[in-house]
Design a protein around this motif. Structure first.
Motif, PDB file in Angstrom:
ATOM      1  N   HIS A 149      44.731  -9.994 -31.023  1.00  0.00           N
ATOM      2  CA  HIS A 149      43.927  -9.051 -30.231  1.00  0.00           C
ATOM      3  C   HIS A 149      42.564  -8.823 -30.883  1.00  0.00           C
ATOM      4  CE1 HIS A 149      48.130  -7.911 -29.173  1.00  0.00           C
ATOM      5  NE2 HIS A 149      47.628  -7.681 -27.960  1.00  0.00           N
ATOM      6  N   ASP A 150      42.588  -8.620 -32.205  1.00  0.00           N
ATOM      7  CA  ASP A 150      41.346  -8.363 -32.938  1.00  0.00           C
ATOM      8  C   ASP A 150      40.431  -9.588 -32.924  1.00  0.00           C
ATOM      9  OD1 ASP A 150      42.359  -5.846 -33.545  1.00  0.00           O
ATOM     10  OD2 ASP A 150      43.187  -6.494 -35.468  1.00  0.00           O
ATOM     11  N   ALA A 151      41.027 -10.759 -33.100  1.00  0.00           N
ATOM     12  CA  ALA A 151      40.235 -11.998 -33.087  1.00  0.00           C
ATOM     13  C   ALA A 151      39.622 -12.233 -31.709  1.00  0.00           C
ATOM     14  CB  ALA A 151      41.116 -13.179 -33.494  1.00  0.00           C
ATOM     15  N   LEU A 152      40.370 -11.907 -30.658  1.00  0.00           N
ATOM     16  CA  LEU A 152      39.850 -12.055 -29.295  1.00  0.00           C
ATOM     17  C   LEU A 152      38.703 -11.079 -29.057  1.00  0.00           C
ATOM     18  CD1 LEU A 152      40.087 -13.408 -26.507  1.00  0.00           C
ATOM     19  CD2 LEU A 152      41.751 -11.626 -25.872  1.00  0.00           C
ATOM     20  N   ASP A 153      38.817  -9.864 -29.571  1.00  0.00           N
ATOM     21  CA  ASP A 153      37.729  -8.876 -29.446  1.00  0.00           C
ATOM     22  C   ASP A 153      36.425  -9.434 -30.020  1.00  0.00           C
ATOM     23  OD1 ASP A 153      39.204  -6.894 -28.205  1.00  0.00           O
ATOM     24  OD2 ASP A 153      39.740  -5.882 -30.080  1.00  0.00           O
ATOM     25  N   VAL A 154      36.515  -9.988 -31.221  1.00  0.00           N
ATOM     26  CA  VAL A 154      35.338 -10.542 -31.891  1.00  0.00           C
ATOM     27  C   VAL A 154      34.738 -11.672 -31.063  1.00  0.00           C
ATOM     28  CG1 VAL A 154      34.540 -11.811 -33.934  1.00  0.00           C
ATOM     29  CG2 VAL A 154      36.125  -9.887 -34.196  1.00  0.00           C
ATOM     30  N   TYR A 155      35.598 -12.553 -30.582  1.00  0.00           N
ATOM     31  CA  TYR A 155      35.141 -13.712 -29.802  1.00  0.00           C
ATOM     32  C   TYR A 155      34.477 -13.289 -28.495  1.00  0.00           C
ATOM     33  CZ  TYR A 155      35.362 -18.031 -27.068  1.00  0.00           C
ATOM     34  OH  TYR A 155      35.056 -19.120 -26.293  1.00  0.00           O
ATOM     35  N   MET A 156      35.105 -12.354 -27.788  1.00  0.00           N
ATOM     36  CA  MET A 156      34.588 -11.918 -26.480  1.00  0.00           C
ATOM     37  C   MET A 156      33.268 -11.193 -26.633  1.00  0.00           C
ATOM     38  SD  MET A 156      36.736 -12.832 -23.974  1.00  0.00           S
ATOM     39  CE  MET A 156      36.585 -11.673 -22.635  1.00  0.00           C
TER      40      MET A 156
END
Length: 291
Positions: free
Chosen positions: A279-286
Motif C-alpha cells: 500500500h505504501d509503495a503504491l502511494d509513492v508510485y501514484m
C-alpha cells in the motif's frame, strides 16, 4: 569505481536500478536489445556476444533484468521464451564466473503452481503451470549451475516506469465505466523502486542464494485495481470476476497461479532489511505518476 552491467536496462526494473544508484559511485554498462542514447545492444541469447561484452567491459556485477514476460505470448512463443528466459541467464552466468563477477538474476512467483494455502518460501519446491513459469524456472536452474556467486530474486506483480497493470487500469478507466478484473488470484504488488533498493542492499553483501523479493502484504488483482482507482480519484467500477469467468471472456489467456504470495523468508532469516508494504509503495508510485 564499481562497474555494473545491466541487461534489459530499458525495462521497468532497469530504469529503477539506474535511479537507485544515481547518487552512487558506479559506472553502468547499460544494455538492451536496441541500442541508442548510451545503451549498448546485447543479445543475451548469443553466448559469443555475451562473452565478448563481459570480457571487454569486465563488470563487477551483472544484473539480468531481461526477460520474455508476456505470459500469454510465452505459450505461443515457447522457443523464444526458452531462449530469453533460460539460455540468456545461462550465458550471463557462464560469463560472470569467467571474470569473477557477482550475478544478480530476477525470477518470478510463476515458478510455483499456486495451489498453496500459505505464502511460498524459498525452500518450497517450484512447479510451474505455464510456459512463462517453466522457462523462468529453467533460467533459475542454469544460474544455480553456472554462476559462482549469485543472488536470485523472485518477485511478483511488478510495476514501475513502463507498461504495467497500474497504467493499464488508469488508461482503460478513461474510456470505460466498468472493468472486469480477476478476484481469485492472490499475490503481492511490488514496486520496481522497492526491488531496486533490495538489489542495492544485497549486492554489497556476500549473502548469496535465492531470495523472495516482494512488497509486504498481499491482495488480489481486483482489489489492487480498486486501490488504484481510489488513489487516482476515478469513478470506474471494478467488477470482481473469477479466473474461470475471465477465461471465457479471454480464451487465449495462459494458466496463472491462483495463490502466488511470496514470503521474503530468506531476507528475514539473514538480515534486518525489509521491503515496504505494498500500500505504501503504491502511494509513492501514484503520487509521482499523477504529479
Amino acid at each position: 569505481m564499481k562497474k555494473i552491467l545491466v541487461t534489459g536496462c530499458n525495462g521497468q526494473l532497469g530504469r529503477a536500478i539506474r535511479k537507485e544508484y544515481a547518487a552512487s559511485d558506479v559506472e553502468f554498462i547499460n544494455t538492451d536489445v536496441v541500442a541508442g542514447n548510451g545503451i549498448v545492444s546485447l543479445d543475451i541469447t548469443n553466448i559469443d556476444a555475451v562473452m565478448e561484452m563481459v570480457k571487454d567491459t569486465k563488470p563487477d556485477i551483472i544484473i539480468n533484468c531481461a526477460a520474455h514476460t508476456n505470459v500469454d505470448k510465452c505459450e505461443e512463443q515457447q522457443d523464444l521464451a526458452y531462449k530469453i528466459n533460460a539460455i540468456g541467464p545461462r550465458n550471463l552466468s557462464i560469463a560472470s564466473s569467467e571474470i569473477g563477477a557477482k550475478m544478480i538474476h530476477i525470477s518470478t512467483d510463476y515458478v510455483f503452481e499456486g495451489n498453496g494455502t500459505r505464502p511460498y518460501i524459498e525452500f518450497d519446491k517450484p512447479n510451474p503451470i505455464s510456459a512463462y513459469g517453466r522457462t523462468k524456472l529453467e533460467g533459475e536452474n542454469f544460474v544455480k549451475q553456472f554462476a559462482d556467486r549469485f543472488f536470485m530474486l523472485r518477485t511478483a506483480w511488478l510495476y514501475g516506469d513502463g507498461r504495467n497493470f497500474v497504467k493499464t487500469m488508469l488508461s482503460l478507466a478513461e474510456t470505460h465505466d466498468e472493468l472486469s478484473v480477476v478476484c481469485d488470484q492472490l499475490g503481492s504488488p511490488t514496486s520496481a523502486v522497492e526491488l531496486a533498493k533490495m538489489i542495492h542492499f544485497l549486492e554489497k553483501t556476500d549473502n548469496y542464494g535465492i531470495f523472495h523479493a516482494t512488497c509486504e502484504g498481499d491482495t488480489n488483482w481486483a482489489e489492487f485495481a480498486d486501490e488504484i482507482m481510489k488513489r487516482a480519484g476515478k469513478t470506474t467500477r471494478i467488477k470482481h470476476v473469477t479466473s474461470e469467468e475471465y477465461k471465457k471472456m479471454n480464451p487465449a489467456s495462459a494458466n496463472r497461479p491462483a495463490y502466488s504470495i511470496l514470503e521474503n523468508y530468506m531476507l528475514k532469516l539473514t538480515s534486518d532489511y525489509r521491503m515496504a508494504d505494498w500500500h505504501d509503495a503504491l502511494d509513492v508510485y501514484m503520487k509521482e505518476l499523477l504529479g
